[in-house]
Structures are given as C-alpha cells and as structure tokens.
Design an enzyme around this catalytic site. Sequence first.
Site, mmCIF file in Angstrom:
data_model
loop_
_atom_site.group_PDB
_atom_site.id
_atom_site.type_symbol
_atom_site.label_atom_id
_atom_site.label_comp_id
_atom_site.label_asym_id
_atom_site.label_seq_id
_atom_site.Cartn_x
_atom_site.Cartn_y
_atom_site.Cartn_z
ATOM 1 N N ASN A 5 29.794 44.863 33.828
ATOM 2 C CA ASN A 5 30.069 44.627 35.256
ATOM 3 C C ASN A 5 30.821 45.811 35.859
ATOM 4 O O ASN A 5 30.404 46.380 36.862
ATOM 5 C CB ASN A 5 30.917 43.371 35.456
ATOM 6 C CG ASN A 5 30.239 42.133 34.943
ATOM 7 O OD1 ASN A 5 29.150 42.212 34.405
ATOM 8 N ND2 ASN A 5 30.871 41.003 35.113
ATOM 9 N N ASP A 6 31.950 46.164 35.247
ATOM 10 C CA ASP A 6 32.720 47.271 35.795
ATOM 11 C C ASP A 6 32.046 48.600 35.511
ATOM 12 O O ASP A 6 32.101 49.509 36.333
ATOM 13 C CB ASP A 6 34.161 47.265 35.245
ATOM 14 C CG ASP A 6 35.069 46.397 36.105
ATOM 15 O OD1 ASP A 6 34.695 46.133 37.271
ATOM 16 O OD2 ASP A 6 36.138 45.980 35.632
ATOM 17 N N CYS A 22 29.608 42.704 26.784
ATOM 18 C CA CYS A 22 30.155 41.434 27.266
ATOM 19 C C CYS A 22 30.009 41.243 28.767
ATOM 20 O O CYS A 22 30.626 40.381 29.335
ATOM 21 C CB CYS A 22 31.625 41.302 26.862
ATOM 22 S SG CYS A 22 32.708 42.428 27.737
ATOM 23 N N GLU A 25 34.268 50.512 30.105
ATOM 24 C CA GLU A 25 33.768 50.132 31.419
ATOM 25 C C GLU A 25 34.003 51.219 32.462
ATOM 26 O O GLU A 25 33.693 51.044 33.627
ATOM 27 C CB GLU A 25 34.376 48.797 31.875
ATOM 28 C CG GLU A 25 35.863 48.672 31.627
ATOM 29 C CD GLU A 25 36.395 47.258 31.824
ATOM 30 O OE1 GLU A 25 35.706 46.425 32.419
ATOM 31 O OE2 GLU A 25 37.533 47.004 31.388
ATOM 32 N N HIS A 50 33.826 36.647 40.671
ATOM 33 C CA HIS A 50 34.589 35.652 39.942
ATOM 34 C C HIS A 50 33.966 34.257 40.032
ATOM 35 O O HIS A 50 33.958 33.509 39.058
ATOM 36 C CB HIS A 50 36.013 35.620 40.475
ATOM 37 C CG HIS A 50 36.949 34.968 39.536
ATOM 38 N ND1 HIS A 50 37.590 35.669 38.535
ATOM 39 C CD2 HIS A 50 37.308 33.681 39.397
ATOM 40 C CE1 HIS A 50 38.312 34.833 37.843
ATOM 41 N NE2 HIS A 50 38.173 33.629 38.342
ATOM 42 N N ARG A 96 41.378 39.694 25.425
ATOM 43 C CA ARG A 96 41.520 40.856 26.294
ATOM 44 C C ARG A 96 42.836 40.733 27.054
ATOM 45 O O ARG A 96 43.111 39.695 27.655
ATOM 46 C CB ARG A 96 40.362 40.926 27.288
ATOM 47 C CG ARG A 96 40.484 42.118 28.235
ATOM 48 C CD ARG A 96 39.325 42.207 29.199
ATOM 49 N NE ARG A 96 39.383 41.136 30.179
ATOM 50 C CZ ARG A 96 38.446 40.930 31.105
ATOM 51 N NH1 ARG A 96 37.385 41.691 31.156
ATOM 52 N NH2 ARG A 96 38.565 39.943 31.965
#
Lengths: 605, 88
Positions: A479-480, A527, A456, A214, A357
């Site tokens: 990322n995930d 993304c 993801e 984050h 989202r």
Amino acid sequence: MRIWRSKRSRVYSIHNLMTLDPRMLELQGIAVSPGVAIGKAIVFDREGYSIARCLISRSETQREWDRLVEAVGRAHQALGAKGKATTESWGADLGGIFSAQQQLLLDPHVRSEMEHLIKDNLYAAEYAVSEVFAKYAAAFRKASSSFLAERAADVRDVEQTLLEALTGKPTQTLKEIPHEAIVVSHDLTPGETAAFDPEKVLAICTEAGGPGGHTAIVARGMEIPAVVGVGNFLHNIRSGDEVIIDGHLGRIFVSPDGPTRQRYLQRQIARESIFTELSELRDLPAVTSDGVHVELMANVEFPNETQACLARGADGVGLYRTEFLYLGHDKEPTEEEHFQAYQQVLRDMQGRPVVIRTLDLGADKMGMSRPIEPENNPFLGLRSIRLSLRNPALFRVQVRAILRAASSGNCWIMFPMVTTLDEYRSAKFLLRSVADDLASEGIRIPSNIRVGMMVEVPAAVLMLDRFIEEIDFVSIGTNDLTQYTLAVDRSNDSVADLYQACDPAVLRLIKQTQEITSKHGKSTSVCGEMSNNPAYALLLVGMGIRSLSLASSTIPVIKKAIRSVTLGQCEAMAWRALRLGTAREVDAFLMHQLAGLVPEIVLQA
Amino acid sequence: MITRVVTVQNAEGLHMRPADKLVRTATNYQCQIELERAGQVADCRSMIGLLTLGAPQGTQLTLRAQGPDADLAIEAITRLFDSQFDDP
C-alpha cells in the site's frame, strides 16, 4: 461460483438507471471488502452525526423557516436551563459557557446563512443547521491556533442542541448505532471505525476513500461488505432507506426495486454456499498443484480477530497492526494495555508466527494531549518509525510490552516505514537497550525473536543490499510502497486512479526486493492489499514470493487459487507481467490469466 | 466613525465568555460596531465573527463604531477590555 473480478475496470459515476421503481438509485464505487448486505441505511455526516439531508419544495420554505425559528427559541431555553443548573452545581464560571453558547445560537451570521439555505436553496431545516454549523466547526478546527480549535466542540454542541430541538430526539452518533444497519457516510476516521459494534454494522459505504484506506482494512477485518469512493450521493439517501451493498462489484442500490432485491437475496444464499465449499479447504495447505508451498498469513488489527484467523486456516499473523491501541482513546496506552493485547494474540496463535508491527501512525492520528504542529504533507512527515524514534519514551513502552509478551508465542518484531539504515539501527539499538533493562529486572526474553522491517519506501528497496545483513526478514507493504513510488496520495479521490499496486514500477521494486532477500536467505512476505486479490497473489508467487499476509476472510479464496495452478504457470504470468508497460495492461493481463486458470472464482463483469 | 485600539489583556484571550460579554454589550447600542485584527474584521454582534478573530492575550485590535451612539458604545467596550471582561 464467481466471486472475484478486477477492481480497475470500473466506471466511477453516478447514474440513475431505468428501473421498475423510479426511486431506485444505482451507484458505483470501489469494492474493498467482499460480500452482499441488504438492510436499512443509517446516514452520518462528516462529523459522525446522523443527519437528514433532504430538500423541500418552494411552497414549504416559509413553514420550514418558521419551524427553525421556533426550534432556535427552544434550544435557547434549553441552553439557558443547562447554564442555570451548571451554575448552581459548579459555579458561574462553568455555567457561563452555556450563556456563550446561546450567543452562538443567536449569531446573526449563522442565522442569515441558515435562512438563505432554506429559502433560496430549499434545504430542510435540519440540513441547513448541519451545513452551517459544520462549516464553522471545520473552520475553527483548521485554524492554526489551538485557541480556536477548541471552540469547534462548542459549535458542535450548539448544533446538536438545535437539532434536538428541531427533531425532538437526541441525535445518533457512530458509537451508538441502535440496530443492525448499513453505515453510510462521507468518510470514516480510524477512530470511528474502531468504535463500531460489529454486531450492528452490516456493511459500510462511503463517499470518499480508496482501496488502501482504513475503512477497507477494518471492513475486511470485520468481514463485512464495504464500498468506498462512491462520490457525492449523501443528498440522495436518508436514514431508514433500504440499501443493498454489493462488496464484490462495488455497487450500491438505494431503495431497490423488487427484482433487484430478489436477485441479491439469491446471491446472498449462493455466496454462503461458496463459503462453505471454500471453508472445506481450511485444513489443507496452500500448495500449488506441483507441490510448492506458499505460507498464507493473516493481517490482524484487533486481538479478537485471532479466532477468525484460525477458523480460516491462517499459518500465522503476518501483520499485527498495533494502531488500534492508540485510536479512539484520549490517552496514550499503558505498557500493561499493550502487553495484554500482544500476549492474547501470541497465545491465541499457539506457536504460529506473529509479526508485531510497531506503531505506524501519523502524529495527527494520535489522541495525545500535546499539541502537534499541522503538517503540509503528513504522508511525508513525522509518522510511523520516525514518530516512534522522535518519542523514545513512548516507543520504549511499546517495545517493553512486546518483549515481555514475546515468551507467550512465536514473536517477530517489525519496524514500519524504514527509510534509512540509520533509522533501522536506532530502532534496533533501542530494542536492545530495552531488552537489557528487562533482563536486569529478571524478565526472561526468548533469544530467538526475529527482527525485521517493512519495505514500503523506494529508498529502502534501493539500499536493501546494505540493510540485508542486519535484518532477519522483510515484509513488503504494497500500500505505502505504491503510494511512495507513484507519488500518489491514496486517500485523494482526484488522483486515486494512479494508485495501482500492479503498476510495473511497483512490481519491479517488489522483484528487486525478492531477489536480494532470497540471495541472502532472508524471508520475504507481502502484506499489502495486493495479496488479497487472487490474480495478484498468483503473480507474486510467480515472482518468487512464498509468504503472503492478507485479510483472514480472503485466505480461503487465495488458497483455492494457489491450489489450482502450477508454479510454472505463475512464473509464466510473472515473466509476462514484468515486461508490460502500464498498470492497465498488467491488470487486464492478470485478470485474463486468472479467468483461464481459476475460472470458478472469477466474477464476470 | 470613531476608532480606537484596544488590547486583549485577560489571560484566556477573546474566548467564549469574553466574546459573550462583548456581544451582549454591543446589542445595547444602535451603532455598527466592528473589531479588526490584522485585516480580519468581525461584527461585534456576531459570536462566530469574534471567535474567528482567534485573539489570544496581548492581541491589539482596532475597535470601530459608526452611528448615533457610537461614542457611548466605544467607551463601554473599551471598559470591558480594560477590566479584562471581569475575567480572572
């Protein structure tokens, strides 16, 4: 003009190089947000309080202990006075808390542990106080009963009173950074970073954290340099020390010597001129030299980032994270708060697409009043769309606000972390029912809202041919996807090296997703953090991706990269990369290619 | 050593104020006083120790005292539990 290099070929170690100034300390971490900052450090402990972590010499231990004992006396008096005043105003019930806090202060165990740290481990009094109290507060917080968890706040209160008695001044918290400073901390919670004053925070540097964390996202959103994953070094730095943060190379210099300082001052000037040059690309499209257009969208966290998006020439908002509404607040946001935020972003973007989202948080991150069972594996637990579907009342509030705001712009809705078709259908069912409610209230909803999902979870890729008829678009959250494909917790330092978006397994899943969506004529965007790296961006273009969503600050450099190559070159890169066996090979190959194709943006190691 | 089983009867459990009263009472005696909950032992003079027991209403605790005035201490502390620490 060299402003990029691989994030992988780093040595994560602490070393003190031979320097002119023996006090200078050079550290290496993971560069997560570009830029250079030079300024004074402000050091925060694990709980977000500023601390002085320093050691004393053996001859000073008795004096230090006496100083602490005196401070305990003063803190005891201060708590007594607070208790008396509170009793007079609010009654003995509340006043009694301070009497109890006095007992915490005088606790024989606490006292002997502090004495041990000072006399045997040579800790300064402040350091000893924060260590011991932080330990108990953490133990209380971790306890399974909420009964104990609430006591953690009392422990911290006593600690703050004692620290104030020691230093004679109130301690600083992250919310009230007094002047321009470089924030140095073990780690930062999303709530803490959300509360930052962007005018005051010059750069961020943390011991923990990784490229997809984050802190990285927020720092890029704020366009300030950040280096994370530095490892333990807080004992080597104090608030007020001069620090240089190099957000390109992931380097940190504490108390830099003259030549180092001079070098970085020059680099700061050079960087500004690069940005001027790149910003001239703003109004030019991101097309390859043979005319293939790539949509460059921005990732947005806070509504006020839209100005930066437009200034950097974003084609829209490819990922509007809505979590900020929930973070740093004790209450769940109201429909009106959601609505205002969405309406602002949709309006500001003036008809460009805005992909909103829905909530993508773990239950633990939400400042909600209801107690939540601690989870053993939060990343595999009740989070994101699962949490929303489990709390339809809360989910409806957000969906209502999005639909109400939709007529202010070009609104797309995206559900995160969809794993099964049932989940997607449930979410869409709820969306339809909310839309019906609004229609019956006479609220007009545009008919062309596009609804899609984040890809993801590997399961969603494997099943995508079944999803595809029911979705309007997908956005690949690398990322995930990386985390779930490689079974690696990206916030865990011990396995962070496994976390590589360029791992061939992740690339295959992206390729598979792209093939299915393009066969059905559905749009696909990427993304994740991956899109922020020019070499990876070119790889994605070569793999058939025509829309990237990235931090607005990196749009110019990605645009520069795309404008410097042909589609054929990207496709050749992708062809080769997809045949390599390891993340290391892929990364090395891509960096080599980038250096050949767009040498002006590659920073030599 | 004198041992007795006591029960946390007050609604809020062994939280800050009851623990405060326990510590204050315990410091009036010279003997060693301990409370045990399922193997976890707390020194009755340590606020942190008592809170760490995390004992809500209804918890049974083993009270132990050893020393010259152990019997008096046990009586005084049992009374505190029985009077619900004068806590509503």
